[in-house]
Design a protein around this motif. Structure first.
Motif, mmCIF file in Angstrom:
data_model
loop_
_atom_site.group_PDB
_atom_site.id
_atom_site.type_symbol
_atom_site.label_atom_id
_atom_site.label_comp_id
_atom_site.label_asym_id
_atom_site.label_seq_id
_atom_site.Cartn_x
_atom_site.Cartn_y
_atom_site.Cartn_z
ATOM 1 N N ASN A 254 -4.934 19.689 -9.536
ATOM 2 C CA ASN A 254 -3.799 19.334 -10.417
ATOM 3 C C ASN A 254 -2.896 18.900 -9.304
ATOM 4 O OD1 ASN A 254 -5.404 19.787 -12.719
ATOM 5 N ND2 ASN A 254 -4.542 22.034 -12.524
ATOM 6 N N TYR A 255 -3.183 19.048 -7.786
ATOM 7 C CA TYR A 255 -1.424 19.007 -7.629
ATOM 8 C C TYR A 255 -1.900 16.930 -6.808
ATOM 9 C CZ TYR A 255 -0.221 23.720 -7.335
ATOM 10 O OH TYR A 255 0.033 24.694 -8.092
ATOM 11 N N LYS A 256 -1.050 16.081 -6.604
ATOM 12 C CA LYS A 256 -0.501 15.415 -6.106
ATOM 13 C C LYS A 256 0.122 14.785 -5.219
ATOM 14 C CE LYS A 256 -0.483 12.548 -9.489
ATOM 15 N NZ LYS A 256 -1.270 11.082 -10.199
ATOM 16 N N GLY A 257 0.438 14.105 -3.920
ATOM 17 C CA GLY A 257 1.336 13.975 -3.530
ATOM 18 C C GLY A 257 1.180 12.878 -2.717
ATOM 19 N N THR A 258 2.382 12.296 -2.893
ATOM 20 C CA THR A 258 2.592 10.493 -2.346
ATOM 21 C C THR A 258 3.189 10.232 -1.484
ATOM 22 O OG1 THR A 258 3.805 9.806 -4.286
ATOM 23 C CG2 THR A 258 2.164 9.677 -4.795
ATOM 24 N N THR A 259 3.191 9.162 -0.206
ATOM 25 C CA THR A 259 4.077 8.808 0.470
ATOM 26 C C THR A 259 4.703 7.436 -0.197
ATOM 27 O OG1 THR A 259 1.987 6.783 0.869
ATOM 28 C CG2 THR A 259 1.512 9.011 2.016
ATOM 29 N N ARG A 260 5.438 6.287 0.365
ATOM 30 C CA ARG A 260 6.338 5.664 0.132
ATOM 31 C C ARG A 260 5.311 5.209 0.639
ATOM 32 N NH1 ARG A 260 7.179 7.459 5.315
ATOM 33 N NH2 ARG A 260 7.965 5.812 6.820
ATOM 34 N N HIS A 261 5.946 3.517 -0.401
ATOM 35 C CA HIS A 261 5.020 2.595 -0.273
ATOM 36 C C HIS A 261 5.484 0.769 0.244
ATOM 37 C CE1 HIS A 261 7.762 0.939 -3.181
ATOM 38 N NE2 HIS A 261 7.009 -0.778 -3.046
ATOM 39 N N PHE A 262 4.969 -0.109 1.123
ATOM 40 C CA PHE A 262 5.392 -1.230 1.747
ATOM 41 C C PHE A 262 4.565 -2.032 0.951
ATOM 42 C CE2 PHE A 262 4.494 2.841 5.242
ATOM 43 C CZ PHE A 262 5.704 2.173 5.380
ATOM 44 N N GLU A 263 5.627 -2.618 1.491
ATOM 45 C CA GLU A 263 5.450 -4.729 0.674
ATOM 46 C C GLU A 263 5.066 -4.816 1.176
ATOM 47 O OE1 GLU A 263 9.074 -5.750 -1.407
ATOM 48 O OE2 GLU A 263 9.310 -4.205 -2.755
ATOM 49 N N TRP B 181 2.640 5.690 7.925
ATOM 50 C CA TRP B 181 3.301 5.901 7.316
ATOM 51 C C TRP B 181 4.306 7.763 8.006
ATOM 52 C CZ3 TRP B 181 -1.078 4.248 5.191
ATOM 53 C CH2 TRP B 181 -1.017 3.321 3.387
ATOM 54 N N ASN B 182 3.043 8.147 8.734
ATOM 55 C CA ASN B 182 2.861 9.328 9.405
ATOM 56 C C ASN B 182 4.311 10.635 8.588
ATOM 57 O OD1 ASN B 182 2.761 11.336 11.892
ATOM 58 N ND2 ASN B 182 4.659 10.759 12.991
ATOM 59 N N GLN B 183 4.109 10.955 7.129
ATOM 60 C CA GLN B 183 3.867 12.044 6.677
ATOM 61 C C GLN B 183 2.894 13.088 5.955
ATOM 62 O OE1 GLN B 183 5.477 8.843 3.375
ATOM 63 N NE2 GLN B 183 6.025 11.053 2.153
ATOM 64 N N VAL B 184 2.690 14.059 6.234
ATOM 65 C CA VAL B 184 2.511 15.872 6.710
ATOM 66 C C VAL B 184 2.413 16.089 4.461
ATOM 67 C CG1 VAL B 184 2.005 17.834 7.649
ATOM 68 C CG2 VAL B 184 2.858 15.617 8.546
ATOM 69 N N PHE B 185 1.371 16.377 4.198
ATOM 70 C CA PHE B 185 1.764 17.163 2.836
ATOM 71 C C PHE B 185 0.593 18.598 3.208
ATOM 72 C CE2 PHE B 185 1.375 12.507 2.199
ATOM 73 C CZ PHE B 185 1.782 12.341 1.482
ATOM 74 N N ALA B 186 1.285 19.385 2.586
ATOM 75 C CA ALA B 186 0.786 20.806 2.574
ATOM 76 C C ALA B 186 0.398 21.093 1.412
ATOM 77 C CB ALA B 186 1.625 21.888 3.434
ATOM 78 N N PRO C 80 0.931 -1.214 0.029
ATOM 79 C CA PRO C 80 0.471 -0.110 0.053
ATOM 80 C C PRO C 80 0.867 1.486 -0.067
ATOM 81 C CG PRO C 80 0.285 -1.186 2.056
ATOM 82 C CD PRO C 80 0.852 -2.097 1.109
ATOM 83 N N TYR C 81 0.364 2.361 -0.766
ATOM 84 C CA TYR C 81 0.551 3.422 -0.145
ATOM 85 C C TYR C 81 -0.587 4.498 -0.511
ATOM 86 C CZ TYR C 81 0.448 4.313 -5.600
ATOM 87 O OH TYR C 81 0.107 4.328 -6.670
ATOM 88 N N VAL C 82 -0.416 5.932 0.221
ATOM 89 C CA VAL C 82 -1.335 6.860 0.279
ATOM 90 C C VAL C 82 -1.218 7.809 -1.065
ATOM 91 C CG1 VAL C 82 -2.762 8.156 1.297
ATOM 92 C CG2 VAL C 82 -1.532 5.725 2.722
ATOM 93 N N GLU C 83 -2.155 8.367 -2.209
ATOM 94 C CA GLU C 83 -2.291 9.561 -2.840
ATOM 95 C C GLU C 83 -3.057 10.859 -2.275
ATOM 96 O OE1 GLU C 83 -1.695 8.950 -6.865
ATOM 97 O OE2 GLU C 83 -3.974 9.513 -7.225
ATOM 98 N N VAL C 84 -2.635 11.677 -2.141
ATOM 99 C CA VAL C 84 -3.263 12.664 -1.592
ATOM 100 C C VAL C 84 -3.232 13.659 -2.637
ATOM 101 C CG1 VAL C 84 -3.100 15.237 0.601
ATOM 102 C CG2 VAL C 84 -2.209 12.769 0.880
ATOM 103 N N LYS C 85 -4.654 14.006 -3.310
ATOM 104 C CA LYS C 85 -5.211 14.918 -4.487
ATOM 105 C C LYS C 85 -5.614 15.953 -3.944
ATOM 106 C CE LYS C 85 -6.509 13.833 -9.200
ATOM 107 N NZ LYS C 85 -6.720 12.356 -10.444
#
Length: 776
Positions: free
Chosen positions: A72-81, A88-93, A64-69
């Motif tokens: 037109n802007y799109k950010g993605t987290t790293r993925h885990f196998e 993830w504990n990632q922040v998008f601004a 899995p990974y997460v896509e924040v949309k």
């Protein structure tokens, strides 16, 4: 296409009225900590973790990974196998100014070779997103059930927190930014803001005293021994010992710059000059710096004998040493804590404290800097066939360097970042530089590129009024081989707050540098070499940080090349001297007009004032100081109301000849063709010839003064000695006031009693001999 010449006002400072601190509303908590910048609104999305994600692969696993949309802007987290409960504990601004959508979409996907599979999503209406202003507690993340594309509840949950905040939010520095969506992951580190601390620098004094029982290679000659000392890239050597024995003496001091943590060892080698270009090593000593004595003043440090190793043979990780205990060297080594290690030009010093923290005095105030924005930046590089600039700022004061985040592809970037420094001396300078980031690609693609300088600003704290916020737009001016060029403007907000006015006023009576610089001064040559070594150490250490503050940036901020010869700077300094002397010249012309009665009324008033001062000489000094006081009060109305800035006219940058600029930007040693070097050498000879003539004339006048009593011209000295005897008798019997009165009347006499020929004393002085006759 040639650049249009700029009008002088385009190079000048402009006062601005930014909307600082969101308007400074009384109830707004932001104004206490972030009140020198404009508020920038961001939508923050914190993706914490997921649980119970359904398997999507044939194998029954999930990557899995997460896509924040958002539009037109799109950010993605790293993925885990193969993980159904990832964290993830990632922040998008997302910048509010660029938001065009009304719905935020957070999608969980499964990484696949061909096409990523959709697992589920969570939608947020932006009108319902809560606002948060520090120091409010961070918004607690919540679990949200994932929905499918139709809006039905699916399997799996996602923990999120979504809120509207500002750049004051603690999540801001480490968050992914929407304007950096095109930057690859290995280049993201190069665009983040960062605070750096320079290493603690020490002066290392190595006093080489003597050596004993040396064993030379050739027994039938007297050894010519010297000691070479190395610390990292620094290497110094003593002179050859005058005592040509096996127990040579030097008693010579060598100075180095050492930086904590001490990574390099001090390496000494005793060498024998057996031929003009051949030196034989008689012994070596390696000394770690961790155990070296540290002193705060000039109290003597205990000396020690060190054994000299004859050979060091490296086998794998082990070193075999053939030690000759009969050969040893006597040293006195210490780390000097009472000096300030100069790593920047003394004209723009931002810190003057000694190395040892025990000698630091309390801070006298706080400097706050708001780096707001830049306007009108020029394109610095080409990307996809169009000009672009990725600008960031660096500010340096004392040991603390700050770097703002890089704003991608903008000629009018807005940083709105605020930083604070403690101030220990008001007579210091903060330097702010603007650069173009050429390392956005990261990795090998950016290797070998250099960040380009856009311009810099220096602000001297002593020119600022305390507790006042200065908001100005400073011109970014650089000197290029093609001439002076304005690269844009940077908008800053500066405030210098002092804790006690008395403490600041007391600082003006204190020495500028620590007392060791005056009690046991270092030579100008030593200071120059040590400063060069210090800047090399600082640039090397900062370039190893993450993200690195690169060598070219550090050297530009520290003015590493400020000591290099430049015809333009020489002219500018000459005219600066003329500017200082012009008031004296003006006073001299005014007095000459008084003496020649150009304005009889003014001359009569001067006569009256002169008679009053002769009758009451105790009024002379009070009159002078009162006059200076009145001048100061008069000029108070026209005092500068804005900080100083880079002045192209003062620098003679706008009138410099192209060849002079080409010479200024030449490498050292030169890389220009021989005919150009010959022409410049001849020009330098002609300039130096004029300087030589002026220096010779000054020497001639001094030697004429000496010859008054040297009997070099016996008749002239006899005349002068006789005059001195007569003058002594006359002055002894005549009251001093009478002498002063008659002298003043003679100087102020009417033109009718003047002659155009030189006076008798001047004729006599010009006839005195000088030593020019003896010069070849």
């Amino acid at each position: 296409m040639m650049q249009r010449p700029l009008r002088p006002e385009e190079y000048s400072l402009k006062e601005t009225s930014p909307h600082l601190g969101g308007g400074g509303v009384s109830g707004d908590k932001l104004t206490t900590t972030y009140d020198l910048v404009e508020q920038m609104q961001y939508l923050y999305v914190r993706v914490v973790k997921a649980k119970d994600l359904p398997p999507k692969d044939v194998t029954g696993s999930c990557d899995p990974y997460v896509e924040v949309k958002l539009g037109n802007y799109k950010g993605t987290t790293r993925h885990f196998e193969k993980k159904t409960n990832p964290e993830w504990n990632q922040v998008f601004a997302f910048s509010k100014d660029r938001i065009q959508a009304s719905v935020l979409e957070v999608i969980v996907k499964d990484k696949d070779f061909i096409k990523d599979d959709f697992i589920g999503r969570v939608l947020f209406d932006l009108t319902e997103v809560p606002k948060r202003v520090p120091p409010d507690s961070p918004l607690a993340p919540q679990w949200y059930r994932l929905e499918d594309r139709k809006g039905d509840k699916g399997k799996g949950e996602l923990m999120l927190a979504v809120w509207m905040g500002t750049q004051a939010d603690e999540a801001f520095p480490d968050s992914w930014h929407s304007d950096a969506a095109t930057i690859p992951s290995d280049g993201l580190a190069n665009i983040r803001s960062k605070v750096y601390l320079t290493p603690k620098l020490w002066y290392l004094r190595v006093n080489v005293i003597e050596a004993q029982d040396l064993i030379p290679y050739e027994k039938n000659r007297f050894p010519e021994v010297f000691v070479k000392v190395m610390l990292g890239n620094q290497a110094l050597r003593t002179r050859i010992s005058q005592s040509r024995t096996l127990n040579p003496m030097w008693n010579e001091d060598l100075m180095f710059v050492a930086a904590e943590p001490f990574e390099e060892h001090l390496v000494l080698s005793v060498e024998d000059r057996v031929a003009p270009n051949k030196d034989e090593v008689l012994g070596k000593a390696v000394i770690p710096l961790q155990n070296i004595d540290r002193r705060l003043d000039y109290k003597p440090v205990n000396s020690r004998w060190y054994n000299l190793e004859k050979h060091v043979i490296v086998e794998g990780d082990q070193k075999k040493k053939e030690v000759k205990f009969s050969s040893r060297i006597h040293l006195r080594i210490c780390l000097e804590g009472g000096y300030h290690v100069l790593d920047e030009s003394t004209h723009y010093s931002s810190d003057l404290r000694p190395t040892a923290k025990q000698l630091w005095k309390p801070s006298i105030g706080v400097l706050e800097l708001g780096i707001l924005s830049a306007q009108g930046l020029l394109p610095m590089k080409t990307k996809d066939g169009r000009g672009t600039t990725d600008a960031y700022c660096v500010a340096k004061y004392g040991q603390k360097w700050v770097r703002t985040r890089t704003i991608i592809d903008s000629f009018a970037p807005k940083w709105n970042e605020q930083y604070t420094w403690e101030v220990y001396d008001p007579c210091t300078v903060i330097t702010i530089g603007v650069f173009d980031n050429c390392h956005l690609q990261g990795g090998e693609k950016a290797a070998g590129t250099r960040d380009t300088r856009i311009g810099k600003v220096r602000i001297r704290l002593s020119t600022l009024e305390t507790d006042r916020v200065y908001t100005h737009s400073y011109p970014l001016i650089v000197l290029l081989p093609s001439g002076v060029k304005k690269m844009g403007e940077v908008q800053l907000a500066v405030r210098f707050t002092c804790s006690s006015l008395l403490n600041i006023l007391h600082m003006y009576s204190q020495p500028l540098l620590p007392k060791m610089h005056y009690l046991h001064p270092l030579s100008v040559m030593q200071l120059d070499n040590l400063r060069h070594q210090a800047t090399q150490i600082v640039s090397m250490r900062l370039s190893r940080a993450e993200p690195p503050l690169r060598k070219e940036v550090v050297e530009y901020m520290l003015d590493v090349d400020s000591h290099m010869w430049s015809m333009r700077k020489s002219k500018a300094n000459f005219f600066r001297i003329m500017g200082v002397l012009s008031p004296l010249v003006a006073v001299g012309k005014w007095f000459d007009q008084i003496c020649h009665w150009k304005n009889p009324l003014t001359t009569i008033l001067i006569h009256v004032l002169f008679v009053i001062l002769i009758l009451y000489p105790e009024l002379i000094l009070p009159t002078i100081f009162l006059y200076l006081f009145l001048i100061g009060v008069w000029y108070f109305r026209w005092r500068p109301r804005q900080p100083p800035y880079m002045d192209t006219r003062l620098s003679h940058a706008d009138t410099a000849h192209p060849d002079e600029l080409d010479e200024e930007f030449d490498t050292f040693p030169t890389s220009r063709p021989p005919d150009i070097v010959r022409m410049r050498y001849d020009r330098l000879r002609s300039v130096a010839g004029r300087i030589q003539t002026v220096v010779g004339d000054l020497a001639t006048q001094g030697e004429r003064l000496q010859s008054l009593l040297s009997w070099r011209d016996p008749r002239a000295t006899a005349l002068f000695v006789t005059f001195c005897l007569v003058a002594a008798v006359v002055l002894y019997v005549t009251p001093f006031r009478v002498v002063a009165f008659l002298t003043g009347l003679y100087v102020l006499r009417h033109p009718r009693f003047r002659h155009k020929l030189p006076s008798v004393p001047l004729n006599f002085f010009r006839r005195l001999p000088a030593r020019t006759d003896s010069m070849l």
